[in-house]
Design an enzyme around this catalytic site. Structure first.
Site, PDB file in Angstrom:
ATOM      1  N   HIS A 105     -13.420  40.930 -21.345  1.00  0.00           N
ATOM      2  CA  HIS A 105     -14.048  42.245 -22.142  1.00  0.00           C
ATOM      3  C   HIS A 105     -15.779  42.367 -22.469  1.00  0.00           C
ATOM      4  O   HIS A 105     -16.272  41.348 -22.651  1.00  0.00           O
ATOM      5  CB  HIS A 105     -12.822  43.179 -22.759  1.00  0.00           C
ATOM      6  CG  HIS A 105     -12.049  43.084 -22.582  1.00  0.00           C
ATOM      7  ND1 HIS A 105     -11.250  43.794 -22.155  1.00  0.00           N
ATOM      8  CD2 HIS A 105     -10.973  42.028 -22.579  1.00  0.00           C
ATOM      9  CE1 HIS A 105     -10.753  43.957 -21.606  1.00  0.00           C
ATOM     10  NE2 HIS A 105      -9.731  42.613 -21.948  1.00  0.00           N
ATOM     11  N   ALA A 149      -7.548  17.927 -17.808  1.00  0.00           N
ATOM     12  CA  ALA A 149      -6.600  18.902 -18.281  1.00  0.00           C
ATOM     13  C   ALA A 149      -7.001  19.591 -19.689  1.00  0.00           C
ATOM     14  O   ALA A 149      -7.179  18.555 -20.701  1.00  0.00           O
ATOM     15  CB  ALA A 149      -4.710  17.960 -19.162  1.00  0.00           C
ATOM     16  N   ARG A 169     -16.719  19.854 -20.134  1.00  0.00           N
ATOM     17  CA  ARG A 169     -18.660  19.149 -20.161  1.00  0.00           C
ATOM     18  C   ARG A 169     -18.351  17.917 -19.264  1.00  0.00           C
ATOM     19  O   ARG A 169     -17.740  17.591 -18.782  1.00  0.00           O
ATOM     20  CB  ARG A 169     -19.620  19.008 -21.793  1.00  0.00           C
ATOM     21  CG  ARG A 169     -19.660  20.049 -22.741  1.00  0.00           C
ATOM     22  CD  ARG A 169     -20.556  19.550 -22.892  1.00  0.00           C
ATOM     23  NE  ARG A 169     -20.639  20.487 -24.078  1.00  0.00           N
ATOM     24  CZ  ARG A 169     -20.844  22.074 -24.228  1.00  0.00           C
ATOM     25  NH1 ARG A 169     -21.269  22.731 -22.963  1.00  0.00           N
ATOM     26  NH2 ARG A 169     -20.909  22.852 -25.149  1.00  0.00           N
TER      27      ARG A 169
END
Length: 174
Positions: A105, A149, A169
């Site tokens: 959005h 994860a 990162r």
């Protein structure tokens, strides 16, 4: 006496038939469901390569905009919003509970539900998305990358990178 023996024989045959039928359902029914699920997905998606699997509980919105390469596995309970275009390369693994969304959005909008826009996601070949990874719109993940994860991928990840964290990162190159 003959009637009692006959009734017992019929009862015994009925019991054996019931047990056999139950055993067959137990052994083969899950396989049937799995084959049926793969057939439905292969007909619903834009493209689905050979030997690819989408495991139980996965929800895909905009399936006709999702292209999956060969030998891809999408784990259980993943959620994908592919309306903006989602491509997953050959031999990739999307672990359970991952979220890939091509929709978002406009944060400057007054009413958010009226400001939906999309950007495609491209996942390269031989990519591993660990358990619970989230990939946001407009991201490309290079070939042979690993995403740890729980990571949230907000920007492009180069090939052969290992990325972790929120936001994701690059921790090192492979």
């Amino acid at each position: 006496m003959k009637r009692v023996i006959l009734n017992r024989a019929i009862s015994f045959i009925a019991d054996i038939t019931y047990l056999f039928d139950t055993l067959l359902k137990w052994l083969h029914f899950p396989l049937y469901i799995e084959l049926y699920r793969q057939e439905i997905w292969s007909r619903s998606l834009k493209a689905m390569g050979d030997n690819s699997k989408i495991l139980a509980g996965t929800v895909i919105h905009g399936a006709n905009s999702l292209s999956i390469g060969s030998s891809v596995v999408i784990g259980e309970n993943c959620h994908m919003w592919a309306n903006g275009g989602l491509t997953i390369g050959d031999d990739s693994l999307v672990a359970a509970h991952c979220t890939l969304t091509t929709l978002t959005h406009n944060q400057d909008g007054i009413i958010y539900r009226k400001t939906t826009f999309s950007a495609p996601i491209t996942i390269g070949k031989n990519v591993w998305l660990g358990y619970g990874v989230t990939v946001l719109p407009g991201v490309s993940i290079g070939d042979n990358a690993i995403i740890g994860a729980g990571a949230v991928v907000t920007h492009d990840i180069p090939p052969n990178a290992i990325a972790i964290g929120v936001p994701a990162r690059v921790a090192r190159q492979r």
